[in-house]
Motif scaffolding. Structure first.
Motif, PDB file in Angstrom:
ATOM      1  N   GLY A 104      37.989  35.359  46.391  1.00 57.47           N
ATOM      2  CA  GLY A 104      37.636  36.371  45.389  1.00 57.47           C
ATOM      3  C   GLY A 104      36.251  36.134  44.818  1.00 57.47           C
ATOM      4  O   GLY A 104      35.749  35.022  44.809  1.00 57.47           O
ATOM      5  N   ASP A 105      35.662  37.199  44.362  1.00 63.52           N
ATOM      6  CA  ASP A 105      34.407  37.117  43.624  1.00 63.52           C
ATOM      7  C   ASP A 105      34.645  37.884  42.333  1.00 63.52           C
ATOM      8  O   ASP A 105      34.939  39.076  42.387  1.00 63.52           O
ATOM      9  CB  ASP A 105      33.289  37.763  44.448  1.00 63.52           C
ATOM     10  N   ASP A 107      41.304  36.781  37.285  1.00 66.59           N
ATOM     11  CA  ASP A 107      40.108  37.629  37.250  1.00 66.59           C
ATOM     12  C   ASP A 107      40.267  38.629  36.103  1.00 66.59           C
ATOM     13  O   ASP A 107      41.361  38.794  35.574  1.00 66.59           O
ATOM     14  CB  ASP A 107      40.052  38.359  38.603  1.00 66.59           C
ATOM     15  N   GLU A 130      36.221  34.838  41.290  1.00 67.40           N
ATOM     16  CA  GLU A 130      37.115  33.678  41.181  1.00 67.40           C
ATOM     17  C   GLU A 130      36.542  32.435  41.875  1.00 67.40           C
ATOM     18  O   GLU A 130      36.774  31.299  41.453  1.00 67.40           O
ATOM     19  CB  GLU A 130      38.480  33.993  41.793  1.00 67.40           C
ATOM     20  N   ASN A 176      43.496  40.227  49.993  1.00 66.73           N
ATOM     21  CA  ASN A 176      42.117  40.171  50.452  1.00 66.73           C
ATOM     22  C   ASN A 176      42.059  39.090  51.513  1.00 66.73           C
ATOM     23  O   ASN A 176      42.796  38.106  51.449  1.00 66.73           O
ATOM     24  CB  ASN A 176      41.163  39.838  49.307  1.00 66.73           C
ATOM     25  N   GLY A 235      34.672  45.144  40.534  1.00 69.10           N
ATOM     26  CA  GLY A 235      34.947  44.044  41.460  1.00 69.10           C
ATOM     27  C   GLY A 235      35.422  42.791  40.728  1.00 69.10           C
ATOM     28  O   GLY A 235      35.968  41.878  41.333  1.00 69.10           O
ATOM     29  N   TYR A 262      43.972  35.889  50.122  1.00 64.71           N
ATOM     30  CA  TYR A 262      44.001  36.069  48.675  1.00 64.71           C
ATOM     31  C   TYR A 262      45.068  37.103  48.393  1.00 64.71           C
ATOM     32  O   TYR A 262      44.983  38.232  48.868  1.00 64.71           O
ATOM     33  CB  TYR A 262      42.618  36.555  48.251  1.00 64.71           C
ATOM     34  N   ARG A 271      39.663  37.031  52.172  1.00 61.99           N
ATOM     35  CA  ARG A 271      38.482  36.246  51.802  1.00 61.99           C
ATOM     36  C   ARG A 271      38.759  35.638  50.443  1.00 61.99           C
ATOM     37  O   ARG A 271      39.776  35.931  49.835  1.00 61.99           O
ATOM     38  CB  ARG A 271      37.288  37.204  51.702  1.00 61.99           C
TER      39      ARG A 271
HETATM   40  N1  GLY Z   1      37.681  39.594  42.066  1.00 63.30           N
HETATM   41  C1  GLY Z   1      38.517  40.344  42.903  1.00 63.30           C
HETATM   42  C2  GLY Z   1      38.176  40.296  44.306  1.00 63.30           C
HETATM   43  O1  GLY Z   1      37.387  39.498  44.754  1.00 63.30           O
HETATM   44  O2  GLY Z   1      38.721  41.093  45.055  1.00 63.30           O
END
Ligand code: GLY
Ligand code: AMP
Length: 426
Positions: free
Chosen positions: A294-295, A216, A297, A290, A230, A273, A292
């Motif tokens: 990634g966003d 990321d 990713e 995390n 984010g 994650y 969940r």
């Molecule tokens: N891109 C980092 C996250 O989803 O925490």
């Protein structure tokens, strides 16, 4: 089977898009979804955000599987609630989600179970926190304890920045962090150097299956400058995760985490994650967990997934991951985020988005903060779009993503121009 994806970001658009490709899926619903999931003819938005109302809706509509994208409903216990009502859902329970929802919990957990991470202290008292950073000096990292959408971390290069971060996290809460019980807390930790990677796995409560690797770009500006966000773009695979680093991440971080949770009486199901910092010798420290995917990713990772995503999730909700082989496209996927003006501070919204191209197998525009207003797609959040492309090399995927993005515009948009730079040899 009818499936439900919970969330409204680019990650959830990618999840829903991938699930809709499964021949076994009759309908994909997204709650609440966004402008992109709303206009996709294969997806149906459900305008419900309350978890209890959504559970009732899922029961009424015969939903066979629910997939939760973001951390907030997980931390709120949506998995516990859906399961208690006999619904099949993939994600961690409320207790397991503390790995993400509380930095203080996850740091203490890592310490207790010998999982490598930066040295740290936790504070509720601003004066003590100020004294601590004076003693350790800069650079130093200040993290708010509580969900902050990836923005509650300040990597302070000077003592002045560290003091300022302590005050706005403990006293002012200008970031709007959702505090855990006991009020505002900060974790102050040692500054680590190296290259980051996002290491994600699926856990079925017993077995673990690694997803494709990714990296990321957390900072707002080119060259990893500016504030944390984010995530402004990502690509998969990440060459920094060599076979050796991969084995080490599983052995030193992932497996001890799942086992440690079990020892503490918490069975882990869902995505996990680990944000890793990898030093030049291939040694690993865990920056964060995390609970969940990634966003952003997820967008490149799912573009590379060749397996049927429904089959993956069915195996993951039936303790069947030990016999499931995930298949990946050998090509590289790279996603570039287009964010609204002012992000990561409260973004400007309501701008018309023009020039959205047609979806292609190797170039997709995943929507995040978008909405439809009178037939027009407009910006409606901080991260607005993630333009993701698939090609034979990082360089080609980068070119294709930026070329696809070049037709798209909205007032004041912010976009990094260097996504993937660490993987491109010049
Ligand atoms: N891109 C980092 C996250 O989803 O925490
Ligand atoms: P986190 O949400 O804890 O992953 O932090 C967000 C970002 O801040 C990470 O992706 C890193 O880029 C940076 N960061 C966090 N902790 C550290 C650390 N101890 N040393 C250096 N950078 C860090």
């Amino acid at each position: 089977m009818k499936v439900l994806v919970v969330g409204s970001g680019g990650r959830e658009h990618a999840m829903a898009w991938k699930l809709a490709q499964s021949p076994k899926v009759q309908q994909v619903y997204v709650a609440p979804g966004n402008g992109g999931t709303g206009k996709d003819k294969n997806l149906v938005n459900v305008p419900i955000t309350d978890a209890v109302a959504l559970r009732e809706w899922a029961l009424d509509h015969g939903i066979g599987l629910t997939l939760v994208g973001p951390e907030a409903p997980l931390a709120g216990g949506i998995v516990d609630d859906f399961r208690a009502h006999g619904l099949r859902i993939f994600g961690p329970t409320k207790a397991a989600a503390q790995l993400e929802s509380s930095k203080a919990f996850s740091k203490a957990f890592m310490h207790r179970h010998g999982i490598p991470t930066a040295a740290f202290e936790t504070f509720t008292d601003a004066a003590m926190a100020h004294a601590y950073v004076e003693r350790l000096g800069a650079p130093i990292v200040v993290k708010a304890d509580g969900l902050a959408a990836g923005k509650g971390v300040v990597v302070a290069m000077t003592l002045a920045q560290a003091h300022e971060a302590i005050d706005f996290m403990l006293l002012d809460n200008t970031l709007g962090v959702a505090h855990n019980a006991g009020g505002a807390r900060v974790v102050i930790e040692e500054f680590l150097q190296g290259e980051e990677a996002s290491f994600m796995v699926l856990c079925d409560g017993k077995n673990v299956a690694a997803l494709a690797t990714s990296q990321d770009h957390k900072r707002l500006l080119d060259g990893d400058e500016g504030p944390n966000t984010g995530g402004m773009g990502a690509y998969s695979p990440a060459p920094v995760v060599t076979a050796e680093v991969h084995a080490r991440a599983m052995r030193e971080v992932i497996l001890p985490t799942i086992r440690g949770m079990d020892k503490d009486g918490i069975n882990y199901t869902g995505f996990l994650y680990a944000g890793l910092m990898i030093d030049p010798l291939g040694r690993i420290k865990t920056l964060e967990f995390n609970c969940r995917m990634g966003d952003p990713e997820t967008q490149p990772i799912l573009m590379r997934l060749k397996s049927d995503f429904l089959d993956v999730l069915l195996a993951a909700t039936a303790q069947g991951l030990d016999t499931f082989e995930l298949e990946w496209d050998r090509r590289v996927a790279l996603g570039v985020v287009m964010a609204a003006a002012n992000y990561p501070l409260p973004p400007r919204t309501g701008d018309a988005i023009t020039g959205l191209p047609k979806d292609q197998d190797d170039a997709m525009v995943f929507h995040a903060g978008t909405a439809e207003q009178a037939g027009q797609i407009v910006s409606a959040g901080g991260r607005v779009l993630c333009v993701t492309a698939l090609a034979d090399s990082v360089k080609q995927a980068q070119q294709k993503a930026y070329q696809t993005a070049s037709s798209i515009a909205f007032d004041g948009f912010q976009m990094r121009r260097d996504i993937g730079f660490r993987a491109i040899k010049t």
